[in-house]
Write a protein that holds these residues in place. Structure first.
Motif, PDB file in Angstrom:
ATOM      1  N   VAL A  51       0.813  -1.210   0.000  1.00 36.29           N
ATOM      2  CA  VAL A  51       0.000   0.000   0.000  1.00 36.29           C
ATOM      3  C   VAL A  51       0.854   1.270   0.000  1.00 36.29           C
ATOM      4  O   VAL A  51       0.666   2.170  -0.822  1.00 36.29           O
ATOM      5  N   ILE A  52       1.831   1.326   0.911  1.00 32.76           N
ATOM      6  CA  ILE A  52       2.653   2.539   1.017  1.00 32.76           C
ATOM      7  C   ILE A  52       3.528   2.701  -0.226  1.00 32.76           C
ATOM      8  O   ILE A  52       3.629   3.788  -0.797  1.00 32.76           O
ATOM      9  N   GLY A  53       4.144   1.615  -0.664  1.00 31.28           N
ATOM     10  CA  GLY A  53       5.032   1.671  -1.826  1.00 31.28           C
ATOM     11  C   GLY A  53       4.323   2.211  -3.047  1.00 31.28           C
ATOM     12  O   GLY A  53       4.849   3.076  -3.759  1.00 31.28           O
ATOM     13  N   LEU A  82      10.588  -2.628  -6.259  1.00 30.16           N
ATOM     14  CA  LEU A  82      11.109  -4.001  -6.161  1.00 30.16           C
ATOM     15  C   LEU A  82      10.272  -4.780  -5.153  1.00 30.16           C
ATOM     16  O   LEU A  82      10.194  -4.400  -3.987  1.00 30.16           O
ATOM     17  N   GLU A  83       9.651  -5.850  -5.608  1.00 29.97           N
ATOM     18  CA  GLU A  83       8.738  -6.620  -4.754  1.00 29.97           C
ATOM     19  C   GLU A  83       9.224  -8.068  -4.656  1.00 29.97           C
ATOM     20  O   GLU A  83       9.543  -8.690  -5.669  1.00 29.97           O
ATOM     21  N   ALA A  84       9.212  -8.590  -3.437  1.00 28.99           N
ATOM     22  CA  ALA A  84       9.708  -9.954  -3.219  1.00 28.99           C
ATOM     23  C   ALA A  84       8.770 -11.021  -3.790  1.00 28.99           C
ATOM     24  O   ALA A  84       9.222 -12.021  -4.341  1.00 28.99           O
ATOM     25  N   ILE A  99       7.963  -2.352   3.597  1.00 27.16           N
ATOM     26  CA  ILE A  99       7.824  -3.810   3.599  1.00 27.16           C
ATOM     27  C   ILE A  99       6.992  -4.269   4.803  1.00 27.16           C
ATOM     28  O   ILE A  99       7.192  -5.348   5.333  1.00 27.16           O
ATOM     29  N   GLY A 100       6.076  -3.418   5.214  1.00 24.58           N
ATOM     30  CA  GLY A 100       5.195  -3.776   6.326  1.00 24.58           C
ATOM     31  C   GLY A 100       5.593  -3.062   7.607  1.00 24.58           C
ATOM     32  O   GLY A 100       6.552  -2.280   7.628  1.00 24.58           O
ATOM     33  N   ARG A 101       4.826  -3.304   8.652  1.00 30.68           N
ATOM     34  CA  ARG A 101       5.035  -2.587   9.912  1.00 30.68           C
ATOM     35  C   ARG A 101       5.063  -3.564  11.089  1.00 30.68           C
ATOM     36  O   ARG A 101       4.543  -4.676  10.997  1.00 30.68           O
ATOM     37  N   TRP A 139     -10.938  -2.196   2.309  1.00 31.80           N
ATOM     38  CA  TRP A 139      -9.531  -1.863   2.023  1.00 31.80           C
ATOM     39  C   TRP A 139      -9.510  -0.870   0.866  1.00 31.80           C
ATOM     40  O   TRP A 139     -10.277  -1.035  -0.083  1.00 31.80           O
ATOM     41  N   VAL A 140      -8.614   0.090   0.957  1.00 30.82           N
ATOM     42  CA  VAL A 140      -8.463   1.047  -0.150  1.00 30.82           C
ATOM     43  C   VAL A 140      -6.986   1.316  -0.398  1.00 30.82           C
ATOM     44  O   VAL A 140      -6.226   1.503   0.554  1.00 30.82           O
ATOM     45  N   ILE A 141      -6.594   1.330  -1.644  1.00 26.32           N
ATOM     46  CA  ILE A 141      -5.257   1.807  -2.008  1.00 26.32           C
ATOM     47  C   ILE A 141      -5.486   3.029  -2.887  1.00 26.32           C
ATOM     48  O   ILE A 141      -6.165   2.965  -3.926  1.00 26.32           O
TER      49      ILE A 141
HETATM   50  P1  NAI Z   1       2.232  -3.937   3.002  1.00 31.89           P
HETATM   51  O1  NAI Z   1       2.076  -5.109   3.879  1.00 31.89           O
HETATM   52  O2  NAI Z   1       1.039  -3.304   2.373  1.00 31.89           O
HETATM   53  O3  NAI Z   1       3.222  -4.299   1.787  1.00 31.89           O
HETATM   54  C1  NAI Z   1       4.531  -4.726   1.994  1.00 31.89           C
HETATM   55  C2  NAI Z   1       5.040  -5.342   0.713  1.00 31.89           C
HETATM   56  O4  NAI Z   1       6.438  -5.532   0.834  1.00 31.89           O
HETATM   57  C3  NAI Z   1       4.435  -6.705   0.417  1.00 31.89           C
HETATM   58  O5  NAI Z   1       4.002  -6.752  -0.914  1.00 31.89           O
HETATM   59  C4  NAI Z   1       5.599  -7.656   0.686  1.00 31.89           C
HETATM   60  O6  NAI Z   1       5.549  -8.812  -0.099  1.00 31.89           O
HETATM   61  C5  NAI Z   1       6.794  -6.794   0.333  1.00 31.89           C
HETATM   62  N1  NAI Z   1       8.050  -7.197   0.966  1.00 31.89           N
HETATM   63  C6  NAI Z   1       8.235  -7.626   2.233  1.00 31.89           C
HETATM   64  N2  NAI Z   1       9.552  -7.872   2.450  1.00 31.89           N
HETATM   65  C7  NAI Z   1      10.193  -7.565   1.301  1.00 31.89           C
HETATM   66  C8  NAI Z   1      11.562  -7.597   0.905  1.00 31.89           C
HETATM   67  N3  NAI Z   1      12.510  -7.978   1.733  1.00 31.89           N
HETATM   68  N4  NAI Z   1      11.862  -7.234  -0.365  1.00 31.89           N
HETATM   69  C9  NAI Z   1      10.903  -6.825  -1.226  1.00 31.89           C
HETATM   70  N5  NAI Z   1       9.595  -6.784  -0.906  1.00 31.89           N
HETATM   71  C10 NAI Z   1       9.250  -7.140   0.351  1.00 31.89           C
HETATM   72  O7  NAI Z   1       3.076  -2.900   3.861  1.00 31.89           O
HETATM   73  P2  NAI Z   1       3.317  -1.338   3.714  1.00 31.89           P
HETATM   74  O8  NAI Z   1       3.058  -0.875   2.335  1.00 31.89           O
HETATM   75  O9  NAI Z   1       4.640  -1.097   4.335  1.00 31.89           O
HETATM   76  O10 NAI Z   1       2.190  -0.731   4.629  1.00 31.89           O
HETATM   77  C11 NAI Z   1       2.180  -1.015   6.022  1.00 31.89           C
HETATM   78  C12 NAI Z   1       0.788  -0.993   6.585  1.00 31.89           C
HETATM   79  O11 NAI Z   1       0.234   0.310   6.511  1.00 31.89           O
HETATM   80  C13 NAI Z   1      -0.118  -1.923   5.844  1.00 31.89           C
HETATM   81  O12 NAI Z   1      -0.636  -2.849   6.768  1.00 31.89           O
HETATM   82  C14 NAI Z   1      -1.211  -1.063   5.306  1.00 31.89           C
HETATM   83  O13 NAI Z   1      -2.472  -1.656   5.484  1.00 31.89           O
HETATM   84  C15 NAI Z   1      -1.105   0.239   6.102  1.00 31.89           C
HETATM   85  N6  NAI Z   1      -1.408   1.348   5.207  1.00 31.89           N
HETATM   86  C16 NAI Z   1      -2.675   1.484   4.734  1.00 31.89           C
HETATM   87  C17 NAI Z   1      -2.989   2.467   3.832  1.00 31.89           C
HETATM   88  C18 NAI Z   1      -4.363   2.520   3.280  1.00 31.89           C
HETATM   89  O14 NAI Z   1      -5.271   1.939   3.862  1.00 31.89           O
HETATM   90  N7  NAI Z   1      -4.594   3.167   2.138  1.00 31.89           N
HETATM   91  C19 NAI Z   1      -1.994   3.433   3.356  1.00 31.89           C
HETATM   92  C20 NAI Z   1      -0.691   3.150   3.862  1.00 31.89           C
HETATM   93  C21 NAI Z   1      -0.437   2.153   4.753  1.00 31.89           C
END
Ligand code: NAI
Length: 475
Positions: free
Chosen positions: A193-195, A212-214, A280-282, A358-360
């Motif tokens: 989502v953040i990326g 870059l996505e794993a 990469i998550g929280r 959920w929304v992106i």
């Molecule tokens: P995320 O869980 O949405 O995405 C993390 C991505 O990183 C996944 O696709 C994962 O496969 C990948 N990843 C993990 N380790 C990796 C690695 N070593 N190398 C490459 N890729 C890797 O986490 P994100 O984007 O950091 O967001 C964190 C939290 O914040 C989420 O739970 C999200 O729900 C929340 N958030 C929600 C928003 C919304 O509702 N619009 C906006 C921003 C954040």
């Protein structure tokens, strides 16, 4: 002398501040403690969402979308512009103003609802005699006692091992919102989502963005058909998304960052970028809470262990939001906060996790609620699905924004709606109808029989419902 409260809420993010307001509404003498500081050192309640998450990112998404429209979209409307420019400092300043309005709004709501606010870090000191003792460390240290405690301390960005956030070159969600000038090249690790949201902001402003996505699949939690459509649209806009990569090394130097990785074909690659966002998550935040002092149990992943009602292992101690299991979403935290306050008051609220939307906020936006087609297939459930493209919607054509579709999935026998998945214009707003429908256990036929305003994007939801029964009227 400590100050006695019925309810003390630790953390003033969307979960915590809402829980405090609801507890006060229910007649409890309530305090909320939050340590977030603004740039002047003053209180900035609202947590990650308000300060470095949902709110500021939406401000920048709006600014950058205006810029993109002015640069590429206006021409079709016959509007000519010359010398288009972006003043990044002004854009960031506007974002900061929006954040401050929200911080101040929360302080106002506390006053209005008679919630006592403490600015500082709260930690448990001890418990006994039916109360918990909590110390507040900050500019004005305090000692509180509480009959009930709600822990809502949120989460922190997860760092890549060996690549700590410096917020100058290697950026978390925080630094990603404060890049002082548009970087020529931006790397993003993690296509979550953040990326995708932050990558979109800086791409629209002119950065060359590589994600870059794993995982080998794009947006694996999203319905496959929707994820495919989103991938196509985002790639067409210029986001370079590489799936199935394995990051081996991240090196930060004065003029940028070098990411060494193996691509999906097993080839060693290097990405040189001016700035790198790691999304990469929280991880749950229990820093400084001193959970051990009262024996508050965490699970093996560091979350506060709770049951379905947000009860911890301790009597009258509850935990909500990002610091407990479940999706890290502000609105999920809010629902848990309200429910916990009502449970403390002896009521019997219910939070249905299956109807959390959920929304992106990319463009096109992506939104969904309920189960995906791949989940239903895996569960062996018989279903019917219908889709309707925005290309066939009159309002979308008038807007000049026809990417995407609405997809509705219903039970094959009962016709109950099991999931609604959208990619397209303003679907962050359209998804609400699907949530209401699912909360009321509506069938696809219910939606198909409801009068929707014309011309509106929401007609696409009605048409998707008609499509479940193979009887769309406009496609
Ligand atoms: P995320 O869980 O949405 O995405 C993390 C991505 O990183 C996944 O696709 C994962 O496969 C990948 N990843 C993990 N380790 C990796 C690695 N070593 N190398 C490459 N890729 C890797 O986490 P994100 O984007 O950091 O967001 C964190 C939290 O914040 C989420 O739970 C999200 O729900 C929340 N958030 C929600 C928003 C919304 O509702 N619009 C906006 C921003 C954040």
């Amino acid at each position: 002398m400590s100050k006695a409260f019925d309810v003390v809420v630790i953390g003033g993010g969307p979960g915590g501040y809402i829980a405090a307001i609801r507890a006060a509404q229910l007649g409890f003498n309530t305090a909320c403690v939050d340590e977030w500081k603004n740039e002047k050192g003053g209180p900035a309640p609202g947590g990650t969402c308000t300060n470095v998450g949902c709110i500021p990112s939406k401000a920048l998404l709006q600014s950058s979308e205006h810029f993109e429209h002015a640069g590429h979209g206006f021409k079709d409307h016959g509007i000519g512009l010359s010398n288009l420019s972006i003043d990044v400092a002004k854009m960031l300043g506007r974002k900061d103003t929006v954040v401050k309005q929200n911080n101040d709004g929360i302080l106002y709501l506390f006053k209005k609802n008679k919630v006592t606010f403490f600015h500082g870090r709260a930690s448990f000191t001890k418990s006994g005699g039916g109360v918990y003792e909590i110390a507040v460390a900050g500019d004005k240290p305090d000692a509180l006692t509480a009959k009930h405690v709600i822990v809502a301390t949120g989460s922190n960005a997860r760092a890549l091992p060996g690549a700590a956030f410096d917020e100058t070159s290697i950026l978390s969600n925080d630094g990603a919102l404060r890049i002082p000038a548009v970087p020529k090249t931006l790397g993003v690790i993690g296509s979550g989502v953040i990326g995708l949201e932050m990558g979109s902001v800086w791409r629209r402003l002119g950065a060359d963005v590589t994600v870059l996505e794993a995982l080998p699949t794009f947006l694996g939690a999203v319905d496959e058909q929707i994820a495919k459509e989103a991938h196509k649209a985002l790639t067409k806009q210029g986001l370079k998304i590489q799936l199935g990569v394995k990051i081996s090394d991240v090196k930060s130097a004065k003029n940028g960052v070098t990411v060494a990785y193996t691509d999906a074909a097993g080839k060693e690659q290097k990405l040189e970028c001016e700035k790198l966002i790691v999304s990469i998550g929280r991880v749950p935040n229990t820093n400084g809470l001193n959970a051990e002092a009262v024996g508050l149990k965490l699970d093996e992943r560091g979350f506060i262990a709770v049951d379905g009602d947000c009860k911890t292992n301790l009597p009258n101690v509850w935990a909500i939001g990002d610091v407990v299991r479940g999706p890290m979403l502000a609105h999920k935290a809010e629902e848990e906060g309200v429910a916990v306050a009502e449970r403390i008051a002896g009521q019997h609220p219910h939070v249905d996790f299956n109807t959390v939307p959920w929304v992106i906020y990319t463009s096109p936006e992506i939104a969904w609620v309920g189960q995906t087609e791949q989940q239903l297939k895996a569960a062996g459930r018989a279903y019917k699905a219908g889709t309707f493209p925005f290309m066939a919607n009159g309002r979308a054509r008038a807007l000049g924004d026809t990417t995407g579709m609405v997809k509705m999935i219903a039970d094959a026998k009962t016709d109950e709606i099991l999931g609604v998945h959208m990619v397209g214009p303003m679907v962050s707003e359209l998804i609400a109808e699907a949530v209401v429908a699912m909360e009321f256990k509506a069938s696809s036929e219910d939606i198909a029989r409801i009068c929707h305003a014309h011309p509106s994007l929401s007609e696409s939801t009605k048409e998707a419902a008609l499509a479940v029964d193979k009887r769309t009227l406009n496609f």
